[in-house]
Design a protein around this motif. Structure first.
Motif, PDB file in Angstrom:
ATOM      1  N   UNK A 383     -72.305 -40.415   1.434  1.00 40.25           N
ATOM      2  CA  UNK A 383     -72.491 -40.691   2.680  1.00 40.25           C
ATOM      3  C   UNK A 383     -73.714 -42.247   2.800  1.00 40.25           C
ATOM      4  N   UNK A 384     -74.326 -42.337   1.801  1.00 40.94           N
ATOM      5  CA  UNK A 384     -74.952 -43.041   0.986  1.00 40.94           C
ATOM      6  C   UNK A 384     -73.982 -44.980   0.558  1.00 40.94           C
ATOM      7  N   UNK A 385     -72.807 -44.224   0.349  1.00 34.86           N
ATOM      8  CA  UNK A 385     -72.485 -45.059  -0.449  1.00 34.86           C
ATOM      9  C   UNK A 385     -71.583 -45.908   0.508  1.00 34.86           C
ATOM     10  N   UNK A 386     -71.348 -45.412   1.973  1.00 36.93           N
ATOM     11  CA  UNK A 386     -70.862 -45.700   2.815  1.00 36.93           C
ATOM     12  C   UNK A 386     -71.528 -46.902   3.608  1.00 36.93           C
ATOM     13  N   UNK A 387     -72.728 -46.199   3.415  1.00 38.31           N
ATOM     14  CA  UNK A 387     -74.073 -47.301   4.488  1.00 38.31           C
ATOM     15  C   UNK A 387     -73.948 -48.813   3.578  1.00 38.31           C
ATOM     16  N   UNK A 388     -73.566 -48.741   2.453  1.00 37.47           N
ATOM     17  CA  UNK A 388     -73.878 -49.844   1.522  1.00 37.47           C
ATOM     18  C   UNK A 388     -72.337 -50.543   2.062  1.00 37.47           C
ATOM     19  N   UNK A 389     -71.277 -49.754   2.179  1.00 35.23           N
ATOM     20  CA  UNK A 389     -69.850 -50.799   2.506  1.00 35.23           C
ATOM     21  C   UNK A 389     -70.166 -51.076   3.614  1.00 35.23           C
ATOM     22  N   UNK A 390     -70.603 -50.547   4.925  1.00 35.46           N
ATOM     23  CA  UNK A 390     -70.628 -51.236   6.186  1.00 35.46           C
ATOM     24  C   UNK A 390     -71.244 -52.830   6.129  1.00 35.46           C
ATOM     25  N   UNK A 391     -72.737 -53.170   4.890  1.00 31.13           N
ATOM     26  CA  UNK A 391     -73.674 -53.935   5.184  1.00 31.13           C
ATOM     27  C   UNK A 391     -72.641 -54.562   4.666  1.00 31.13           C
ATOM     28  N   UNK A 392     -71.566 -54.766   3.481  1.00 27.57           N
ATOM     29  CA  UNK A 392     -70.363 -55.680   2.894  1.00 27.57           C
ATOM     30  C   UNK A 392     -69.742 -56.220   3.781  1.00 27.57           C
ATOM     31  N   UNK A 393     -69.094 -55.165   4.023  1.00 24.61           N
ATOM     32  CA  UNK A 393     -68.015 -55.934   5.376  1.00 24.61           C
ATOM     33  C   UNK A 393     -69.252 -56.652   7.012  1.00 24.61           C
ATOM     34  N   UNK A 394     -70.088 -56.329   6.969  1.00 26.54           N
ATOM     35  CA  UNK A 394     -70.823 -57.024   7.548  1.00 26.54           C
ATOM     36  C   UNK A 394     -71.134 -58.448   7.419  1.00 26.54           C
ATOM     37  N   UNK A 395     -71.841 -58.640   5.778  1.00 31.12           N
ATOM     38  CA  UNK A 395     -71.806 -60.056   4.819  1.00 31.12           C
ATOM     39  C   UNK A 395     -70.226 -60.540   5.339  1.00 31.12           C
ATOM     40  N   UNK A 396     -69.290 -60.268   5.079  1.00 35.69           N
ATOM     41  CA  UNK A 396     -67.673 -60.673   4.850  1.00 35.69           C
ATOM     42  C   UNK A 396     -67.918 -61.306   6.694  1.00 35.69           C
ATOM     43  N   UNK A 397     -67.934 -60.587   7.045  1.00 33.67           N
ATOM     44  CA  UNK A 397     -68.141 -61.276   8.537  1.00 33.67           C
ATOM     45  C   UNK A 397     -68.784 -63.026   8.425  1.00 33.67           C
ATOM     46  N   UNK A 398     -70.471 -62.492   8.242  1.00 26.38           N
ATOM     47  CA  UNK A 398     -70.716 -63.515   8.432  1.00 26.38           C
ATOM     48  C   UNK A 398     -70.637 -64.742   7.632  1.00 26.38           C
ATOM     49  N   UNK A 399     -70.546 -64.742   6.511  1.00 25.68           N
ATOM     50  CA  UNK A 399     -69.937 -65.564   5.439  1.00 25.68           C
ATOM     51  C   UNK A 399     -68.405 -66.268   6.253  1.00 25.68           C
ATOM     52  N   UNK A 400     -68.113 -65.648   6.766  1.00 25.77           N
ATOM     53  CA  UNK A 400     -66.483 -66.127   7.501  1.00 25.77           C
ATOM     54  C   UNK A 400     -66.379 -67.096   8.606  1.00 25.77           C
ATOM     55  N   UNK A 401     -67.304 -66.506   9.227  1.00 25.08           N
ATOM     56  CA  UNK A 401     -67.849 -66.867  10.373  1.00 25.08           C
ATOM     57  C   UNK A 401     -68.368 -68.893  10.127  1.00 25.08           C
ATOM     58  N   UNK A 402     -69.790 -68.411   9.182  1.00 24.65           N
ATOM     59  CA  UNK A 402     -70.657 -69.960   9.107  1.00 24.65           C
ATOM     60  C   UNK A 402     -69.364 -70.277   8.429  1.00 24.65           C
ATOM     61  N   UNK A 403     -68.176 -70.422   6.928  1.00 29.87           N
ATOM     62  CA  UNK A 403     -67.461 -70.588   6.532  1.00 29.87           C
ATOM     63  C   UNK A 403     -66.551 -71.450   7.757  1.00 29.87           C
ATOM     64  N   UNK A 404     -66.295 -70.929   9.173  1.00 35.53           N
ATOM     65  CA  UNK A 404     -65.004 -71.695   9.976  1.00 35.53           C
ATOM     66  C   UNK A 404     -65.685 -71.937  11.005  1.00 35.53           C
ATOM     67  N   UNK A 405     -67.310 -72.312  11.311  1.00 32.98           N
ATOM     68  CA  UNK A 405     -67.928 -73.202  11.821  1.00 32.98           C
ATOM     69  C   UNK A 405     -67.741 -74.724  10.782  1.00 32.98           C
TER      70      UNK A 405
END
Length: 405
Positions: A383-405
């Motif tokens: 359950x704790x490692x699953x939190x970090x997975x959500x962190x990674x997925x969120x960073x993917x989205x943040x990174x992708x959004x920045x790249x597309x701008x």
């Protein structure tokens, strides 16, 4: 928004008691911080109320392995070590028992097959040396018990890792103490303690020498910032409580290259970023290529994937939450994903983690990386490692959004 989703994931975890405290940081290849968050407390002991922040120092467990791999490559650059020479001459107690071939449960007597196959640093850094952690191996657990010993205990690398081999070096894959031996080889080859070698080559050039150590309690500044371990109940449920009896080093006093580093989130993030961006202060371009490239041949790759998927406990400790359908390889840096998961990580991404439910990743194709530190048991708690997975997925989205701008 992705940042708000990550906020909520960790805020809810702290509010529920699943995490006493946590610090996470992610950045990109240009040196920008994409996301950072710290919250909660660094201790659940009565009378302690320090916040868990980026300066809080944590046992990073097997996240130490990346740092030791970099140290080995630096020692190779300096002409002190050879990746493909037999390291037995440097480490005479390594492999001294040969290969364990059987165990008589009635007489509690093991049987061995002598073996003098060269054990190289390359094998030690890729878990192909024949070593397996005794706490992961029922066979080696029996061996320890028959000797009246506790798995992975004692002060020295030799006490913890001078185990019977479980296969002929270079023929299979098993997760073991190779990085502890490799760290010891750095010490023998350079004449410096691993602490001093890392400080002079990495920590001081990066300005993190006051935030990272194998011996945090010997540094008054670091000692005051150490997080205390907490544990969930026997079912892995919150709220977490203080765990004063847990010694993550199990009596270790050597510099344990596989699991002995203590670091703040900010310090490890700086180190991780330097490695990710291939900072020439640490290694040459050729050494970085060697660090990140998949090292296993076809048989080794098959053995790695079979081993990771061999049991639920192996998956918990070694898959790092990456689904079984993603084929895996191993580099000196850590686990390599041979395919990607859209919205999470790209093909060729590198990962590893540690017992205290800490983790890092590098997505070389998407151009971002990050780390998450906390100090909670059970080890690598899903359950704790699953939190970090959500962190990674969120960073993917943040990174992708920045790249597309």
């Amino acid at each position: 928004m992705a940042a708000e989703r990550i906020d909520k994931v960790y805020e809810d975890a702290v509010a529920s008691g699943l995490l006493p405290g946590v610090s996470v940081i992610a950045g990109d290849k240009s040196g920008n911080v994409l996301y950072r968050k710290s919250l909660g407390k660094s201790s659940l002991k009565d009378g302690k109320d320090a916040a868990f922040d980026e300066s809080t120092v944590c046992a990073i467990a097997s996240m130490s392995k990346l740092m030791t791999s970099v140290a080995v490559l630096r020692a190779v650059e300096e002409g002190k070590l050879d990746l493909d020479a037999d390291a037995r001459s440097l480490l005479p107690e390594m492999g001294q028992y040969g290969i364990i071939t059987g165990f008589d449960a009635e007489t509690k007597t093991p049987s061995y097959e002598p073996d003098s196959t060269p054990i190289t640093l390359r094998m030690l850094l890729t878990h192909t040396s024949g070593h397996e952690y005794d706490w992961l191996s029922p066979f080696l657990g029996q061996w320890r018990e028959a000797r009246g010993e506790i798995p992975w205990s004692g002060p020295r690398v030799e006490d913890k890792s001078a185990l019977p081999l479980i296969f002929k070096p270079g023929t299979r894959w098993a997760y073991g103490g190779g990085h502890d031996w490799a760290g010891k080889a750095v010490e023998v080859g350079t004449g410096q303690r691993l602490e001093e070698f890392m400080r002079s080559r990495f920590w001081e050039p990066l300005g993190i020498e006051n935030d990272i150590s194998f011996y945090p309690k010997e540094n008054p500044n670091i000692k005051e910032r150490l997080a205390d371990f907490a544990t969930l109940n026997e079912k892995g449920e919150p709220p977490a409580v203080d765990c004063p009896e847990f010694d993550i080093l199990f009596g270790g006093t050597d510099c344990l290259g596989g699991a002995g580093v203590f670091s703040s989130a900010s310090a490890y993030f700086k180190f991780l970023g330097a490695v990710f961006r291939r900072d020439p202060k640490l290694l040459t371009a050729a050494s970085y290529e060697e660090l990140f490239r998949p090292q296993l041949d076809a048989d080794g790759e098959e053995a790695l994937n079979a081993y990771v998927n061999s049991s639920p406990i192996h998956q918990q400790f070694l898959s790092r939450g990456i689904p079984p359908d993603v084929r895996k390889q191993w580099s000196f840096a850590g686990l390599v994903a041979l395919s990607g998961k859209d919205g999470w990580f790209s093909k060729g991404s590198t990962f590893w983690a540690g017992v205290s439910s800490v983790t890092w990743w590098m997505d070389h194709e998407a151009g971002h990386f990050g780390t998450a530190l906390c100090q909670v048991l059970p080890p690598m708690h899903p359950p704790v490692m699953a939190l970090h997975t959500e962190f990674e997925k969120g960073v993917w989205e943040i990174s992708t959004t920045r790249t597309q701008k």
